[in-house]
Structure formats: structure tokens, C-alpha cells
Design a protein around this motif. Sequence first.
Motif, mmCIF file in Angstrom:
data_model
loop_
_atom_site.group_PDB
_atom_site.id
_atom_site.type_symbol
_atom_site.label_atom_id
_atom_site.label_comp_id
_atom_site.label_asym_id
_atom_site.label_seq_id
_atom_site.Cartn_x
_atom_site.Cartn_y
_atom_site.Cartn_z
ATOM 1 N N MET A 48 1.064 -1.512 0.427
ATOM 2 C CA MET A 48 -0.083 -0.080 -0.341
ATOM 3 C C MET A 48 0.792 1.459 -0.387
ATOM 4 O O MET A 48 1.496 1.442 0.960
ATOM 5 N N GLN A 49 0.425 1.814 -0.576
ATOM 6 C CA GLN A 49 1.014 3.280 -1.013
ATOM 7 C C GLN A 49 0.495 4.502 -0.004
ATOM 8 O O GLN A 49 -0.631 4.865 -0.106
ATOM 9 N N PHE A 50 1.191 5.395 0.479
ATOM 10 C CA PHE A 50 0.385 6.173 0.871
ATOM 11 C C PHE A 50 1.294 7.833 1.038
ATOM 12 O O PHE A 50 2.291 7.501 1.098
ATOM 13 N N VAL A 51 0.359 8.771 0.929
ATOM 14 C CA VAL A 51 0.830 10.453 1.323
ATOM 15 C C VAL A 51 0.572 10.968 2.233
ATOM 16 O O VAL A 51 -0.751 10.702 3.030
ATOM 17 N N LEU A 52 1.556 11.188 2.863
ATOM 18 C CA LEU A 52 2.010 12.603 3.989
ATOM 19 C C LEU A 52 0.420 13.824 3.428
ATOM 20 O O LEU A 52 0.388 14.173 2.543
ATOM 21 N N ILE A 53 -0.511 13.982 4.445
ATOM 22 C CA ILE A 53 -0.942 15.206 4.781
ATOM 23 C C ILE A 53 -1.053 15.961 6.015
ATOM 24 O O ILE A 53 -1.212 15.804 7.360
ATOM 25 N N PRO A 54 -0.924 17.138 5.840
ATOM 26 C CA PRO A 54 0.016 18.199 6.308
ATOM 27 C C PRO A 54 -0.900 18.756 7.553
ATOM 28 O O PRO A 54 -2.225 18.648 7.287
ATOM 29 N N ALA A 55 -0.827 18.937 8.267
ATOM 30 C CA ALA A 55 -1.534 19.464 9.932
ATOM 31 C C ALA A 55 -2.164 20.540 9.217
ATOM 32 O O ALA A 55 -1.442 21.018 8.204
ATOM 33 N N ASN A 82 -4.654 18.575 14.297
ATOM 34 C CA ASN A 82 -3.696 19.221 14.485
ATOM 35 C C ASN A 82 -2.137 18.537 14.274
ATOM 36 O O ASN A 82 -1.393 18.727 14.506
ATOM 37 N N THR A 83 -2.332 16.786 13.818
ATOM 38 C CA THR A 83 -1.828 15.795 13.654
ATOM 39 C C THR A 83 -1.423 15.235 11.854
ATOM 40 O O THR A 83 -2.554 15.395 11.742
ATOM 41 N N SER A 84 -0.632 15.831 11.037
ATOM 42 C CA SER A 84 -0.285 15.200 10.273
ATOM 43 C C SER A 84 -0.410 14.081 9.757
ATOM 44 O O SER A 84 0.150 13.399 10.959
ATOM 45 N N PHE A 85 -0.783 13.167 9.009
ATOM 46 C CA PHE A 85 -1.087 11.550 8.888
ATOM 47 C C PHE A 85 -1.075 11.225 7.480
ATOM 48 O O PHE A 85 -0.737 11.840 6.959
ATOM 49 N N ALA A 150 -8.964 16.158 3.667
ATOM 50 C CA ALA A 150 -7.823 15.548 2.299
ATOM 51 C C ALA A 150 -8.607 15.564 0.991
ATOM 52 O O ALA A 150 -7.499 15.793 0.390
ATOM 53 N N CYS A 151 -9.719 15.076 0.837
ATOM 54 C CA CYS A 151 -9.982 15.064 -0.316
ATOM 55 C C CYS A 151 -10.273 16.808 -0.690
ATOM 56 O O CYS A 151 -9.665 17.056 -1.969
ATOM 57 N N ARG A 152 -10.634 17.676 -0.293
ATOM 58 C CA ARG A 152 -10.249 18.954 -0.744
ATOM 59 C C ARG A 152 -9.076 19.350 -0.632
ATOM 60 O O ARG A 152 -8.600 20.534 -1.616
ATOM 61 N N ALA A 153 -8.212 19.259 0.119
ATOM 62 C CA ALA A 153 -6.869 19.437 -0.475
ATOM 63 C C ALA A 153 -6.468 21.430 0.050
ATOM 64 O O ALA A 153 -5.615 21.108 -1.221
ATOM 65 N N GLY A 154 -7.230 21.816 0.126
ATOM 66 C CA GLY A 154 -7.085 22.856 0.763
ATOM 67 C C GLY A 154 -7.963 24.048 -0.744
ATOM 68 O O GLY A 154 -7.888 24.727 -0.197
#
Length: 271
Positions: A48-55, A82-85, A150-154
Amino acid sequence: MGNKLSIKNYINTVRYYLKTEENEESSILELTDNPDDTKTFISSFTGMQFVLIPAGEFDMGSPLEEKDRSDSESPVHKVKINTSFYLGKAAVTQRQWKKVMGSNPAYCKGEDHPVEMVSWRDVQEFITKLNEKEETDKYRLPSEAEWEYACRAGTQTRCFFGEDESKLDEYVWHAGNAGNKTHVIGCKKPNPWGLYDINGNVWEWVQDEWHENYNGAPLDGSAWEDGSSPDHISRGCSWLCDTWFCRSSGRFRRKTENRLANLGFRLVRKL
């Protein structure tokens, strides 16, 4: 020179077969350009590939003027993550499910298609076994707030790519283009944070229980689990959805034991 050419030919051959597998659909299953990038994580057990989602923080839900909205997406409220994941670049595949569980329950068969026909409790069992196999406690479902963030991505538009529905086919497998089936993960364009099929292919389970609206919802991005509902939530739309439903704020109530051919999941991996 000969060795260099042989290695290059081998890599090109691998890329070719990965691209032509499953009706010549190319996907993120191709070789990762930079596997040591700290912004990505690859499971050594499942691949599985994961991408870092910033706080960060965002406005969750849909404003009253948004086209095709539902009252369950109200009120709009500010959530602070509050925490990246790490979040899966795509839904968990049938190959990955079988690696952990030993069987493949999917209706739309294809090793690198999303797994479906899995209930919320089935997914919890998968997570428990995956954590055991990797000797960790870092895998879990995303909360509903984490998923939408994460879906909205900013972005705060109806869709992460804006308001122009004509662009939907570039990013989403839906009822108008999927041909009544799921597709290999990662064939469409990703959202700005590198997430594939976030608004299509399969609906995705999240951790939260269902609530009729967001009155009283957590503001810290945690899952809303107060024991008031036996049902859970799916996000993201699927190959059976009409285009009007493929929005960043769309949500759907599910019986916890639902097993459907258009319902899968993607995982969080905690830092």
C-alpha cells in the motif's frame, strides 16, 4: 553499457505489464520514482502506498448555496487537524485484502481493483490483522473530518478541482464513464495532495457513526463515536453514482453490516 541497457529494458518491461494489466489501464501501481521520499510511505507487507497529509484547518460541510447539497452536511464548521498523518493514495485493493485476509470477497474481480463487498466490521478485522502482521498499531480508518480535509486538499469549492463539472471525467469513475464496474486504482488524475479516486470508483468507509447533521461534531478532526447511532458513514461516491453526487462534502448513511459492490475503504497510517 550492456548491463545498463538490460536493467533499463527490464524496468520498461515491468512498467509495460503494469500498464497493460486489467484492460491496459495505467495506474499508480507503476514503479515509485522516489520510494525514500519522507512525504510517502509504502507498506513492506501489502505494498500500500500512502501520502503525507499535513496538519491544518478547514471549513467542513457545504454552504447553503452549494448545488446538490444535503442538510446532513450542515452546519459548516471549522475543524483543526492538529497532527499530520499518512493516508492511502487509493482504496485498498483486492490483492492487498487477500494478502491480509486470505480471501477475496469482491464482486467486480480484479487484483488491483478496489476491494468491495466488505462491511465496516470486516474492515475493522482487516485493520486488526494488518497491525498484527506489521507489529504496529498505526493503521486505522480515517475520521470523516480527516477524509474531507484530505479530499478538499486546501480547496473550498464544490469539488477539489473547482466548479466545472466538465472536468469530472478527468478525476472520477462514476456512472457515466465506469461501464458498470470498478477500475484499477489510480487510473484517473489525483487531487492536489496526490490522492486517487477520492471521489469515485468506490465509496469509502470512515470511522464515525452516523449523525443527521454536524451539530455537536468534534472540532479537532477526531472520529465522532458517541454511541448514539448503530450506523456508520461512507464518503466519496462510486462507479454507480451520478455526477451530481461527486462532491467533496457528500456523505451517505450506511448500515454497519452493509456489503455492497461499490463500497470499499482506504486507510490512515499514523506517523
